[in-house]
Enzyme design. Structure first.
Site, PDB file in Angstrom:
ATOM      1  N   GLN A 114      -5.413  -1.646   9.678  1.00 22.90           N
ATOM      2  CA  GLN A 114      -5.239  -2.960   9.048  1.00 22.90           C
ATOM      3  C   GLN A 114      -5.911  -4.055   9.878  1.00 22.90           C
ATOM      4  O   GLN A 114      -5.650  -4.177  11.076  1.00 22.90           O
ATOM      5  CB  GLN A 114      -3.738  -3.251   8.873  1.00 22.90           C
ATOM      6  CG  GLN A 114      -3.421  -4.527   8.134  1.00 22.90           C
ATOM      7  CD  GLN A 114      -3.902  -4.503   6.679  1.00 22.90           C
ATOM      8  OE1 GLN A 114      -3.739  -3.514   5.972  1.00 22.90           O
ATOM      9  NE2 GLN A 114      -4.503  -5.596   6.240  1.00 22.90           N
ATOM     10  N   ASP A 127     -11.578   2.646   3.903  1.00 19.64           N
ATOM     11  CA  ASP A 127     -11.978   1.247   3.764  1.00 19.64           C
ATOM     12  C   ASP A 127     -13.482   1.128   3.527  1.00 19.64           C
ATOM     13  O   ASP A 127     -13.967   0.067   3.131  1.00 19.64           O
ATOM     14  CB  ASP A 127     -11.623   0.468   5.049  1.00 19.64           C
ATOM     15  CG  ASP A 127     -10.433  -0.457   4.862  1.00 19.64           C
ATOM     16  OD1 ASP A 127     -10.108  -0.760   3.697  1.00 19.64           O
ATOM     17  OD2 ASP A 127      -9.852  -0.873   5.881  1.00 19.64           O
ATOM     18  N   LYS A 169       0.836  -1.200   0.000  1.00 22.45           N
ATOM     19  CA  LYS A 169       0.000   0.000   0.000  1.00 22.45           C
ATOM     20  C   LYS A 169       0.872   1.251   0.000  1.00 22.45           C
ATOM     21  O   LYS A 169       0.622   2.194  -0.748  1.00 22.45           O
ATOM     22  CB  LYS A 169      -0.906   0.019   1.239  1.00 22.45           C
ATOM     23  CG  LYS A 169      -2.082  -0.918   1.161  1.00 22.45           C
ATOM     24  CD  LYS A 169      -2.831  -0.950   2.491  1.00 22.45           C
ATOM     25  CE  LYS A 169      -3.939  -1.990   2.424  1.00 22.45           C
ATOM     26  NZ  LYS A 169      -4.581  -2.245   3.711  1.00 22.45           N
TER      27      LYS A 169
END
Ligand code: NDP
Length: 287
Positions: A94, A117, A50
Site C-alpha cells: 500500500q 498493482d 480490498k
C-alpha cells in the site's frame, strides 16, 4: 442532463461477478497479500475495502500490518518471503510509504508475476511494448468502463489529461493497444481547451477540481473522470464540472461512483489473472 450516465458501481459489480466465476473455476483459492506500513486512516480504509471485496469473490486476502518505522531491509525481507510463498498469487504494497523507505526499491522487489498493482518496471515495459503483463488497476478500470458502456475505442480520438505513472501513462498505452488515436496532455500543454474540444473520448486524471467546463467538451463525447478532489465544503468532485458537461457529452461518469469502484474490482481481476498465469491457464492476452 442529456448524457448517458456510465454507472461505475454497476460496472464494478458485473466485473466482480466475472472474477468470482473465474475464481470458482480455479482448483484453489487465489491468495492476495496486502502489506500496510503504519496506520494512515485513508490507507487503512482502502485496505479494509480490498479485503472485503476479495473475500466476496473467493480470493484469500491477508493484510500484513507493519509498524510505520519498519526498516527498509525488514520490508524487503518480507516481500522476499511473499514472493516465495506458493499460496500468494498477488502482492500489493500500500502506497504511500513512509519517507525513510525507497518506494522504487520496494516496487522492484515484488515478483513481476505477483505484481497486481502493475507498477514493476517489467510490467511497465510489457505494457509500453504491447505485450501481456499485469496492468495498473485504475487505467485498467477506465478501459473496462469504456467496454461496459459499449464505447467504440478503435479509431476514436482519445485525449488523456495527466501523465502520471499510476494513471495517465499506462492509460495512453492501453488506449493505443485498443487502436485509439491518442493525445496526452499535461500541465505544460498549450491550448488545453482546444485539445479537449477535439476529443471523442476524454479521460481526465489531473486532480484539478471541476476544471473541465462544458464549452471544452465536444458534443456527444464520452467523458471519463478519474479525478477525486475534496472541496472545502467536504463535497467530493472530479476534474470535470459534471452538471454542465453532462448537458453536452454523449456519456459521462459521475464522481463518486464512476472510476473509483472499478479500481478495486480490477485489483481482484489482476489477482485472478496472476493466479491463472502461474497455473498456465491465462485467458487475458492483452488488457
Ligand atoms: P498526479 O498528481 O500524479 O498527476 C497529475 C497529472 O495531471 C500530471 O501529469 C500533471 O501534469 C497533470 N496536470 C495537473 N494540473 C494540470 C493542468 N492544470 N492542466 C493539465 N494537466 C495538469 O495525479 P494522479 O495521476 O495520481 O491522480 C490524478 C487524479 O486521479 C487525482 O485526483 C487522484 O485523486 C485521482 N485518482 C483516482 C483513482 C481512482 O481510483 N478513481 C486512483 C488514482 C488517482 P505534469 O505531469 O506536467 O505535472
Amino acid at each position: 442532463m442529456t448524457a448517458r450516465l456510465i454507472d461505475g458501481k454497476a460496472a464494478a459489480s458485473a466485473l466482480r461477478a466475472s472474477v468470482a466465476a473465474r475464481v470458482a473455476a480455479l482448483p484453489y483459492r487465489p491468495g492476495l497479500a496486502v502489506v500496510l506500513l503504519g496506520d494512515d486512516p485513508a490507507s487503512m480504509t482502502y485496505v479494509r475495502n480490498k479485503d472485503k471485496a476479495a473475500a466476496e469473490v473467493g480470493i484469500d486476502a491477508s493484510t500484513i500490518r507493519l509498524p510505520a518505522e519498519t526498516p527498509q531491509s525488514a520490508l524487503l525481507a518480507r516481500i522476499k518471503t511473499l514472493n516465495a510463498d506458493p499460496a500468494v498469487d498477488g502482492i500489493l504494497v500500500q502506497l504511500p510509504l513512509p519517507p525513510h523507505i525507497d518506494a522504487t526499491a520496494i516496487i522492484e522487489a515484488v515478483d513481476p508475476a505477483k505484481d497486481v498493482d502493475g507498477f514493476h518496471p517489467v510490467n511497465v515495459g510489457r505494457l509500453a511494448s504491447g505485450r501481456p503483463g499485469l496492468v495498473p488497476c485504475t487505467p485498467l478500470g477506465v478501459m473496462r468502463l469504456l467496454a461496459y458502456a459499449k464505447v467504440t475505442v478503435a479509431g476514436a480520438r482519445a485525449l488523456v489529461l495527466g501523465r502520471s505513472a499510476v494513471v495517465g501513462r499506462p492509460l495512453v498505452a492501453l488506449l493505443l493497444a485498443a487502436d485509439a488515436t491518442v493525445t496526452v496532455a499535461h500541465s505544460r500543454t498549450r491550448e488545453l481547451a482546444e485539445e479537449c474540444r477535439r476529443a471523442e473520448i476524454l479521460v481526465a486524471a489531473m486532480g484539478r477540481p471541476e476544471m473541465i467546463r462544458a464549452d471544452w467538451i465536444r458534443p456527444g463525447a464520452t467523458i471519463i473522470d478519474v479525478g477525486i478532489n475534496r472541496r472545502s465544503d467536504g463535497r467530493l468532485v472530479g476534474d470535470v464540472a459534471f452538471a454542465e458537461c453532462a448537458e453536452v457529452a454523449g456519456a459521462i461518469t459521475p464522481v463518486p461512483g464512476g472510476v473509483g469502484p472499478m479500481t478495486i474490482a480490477c485489483l481482484l481481476e489482476n489477482t485472478v489473472e496472476a493466479a491463472e498465469r502461474r497455473r498456465g491457464m491465462a485467458s487475458r492476452v492483452t488488457a
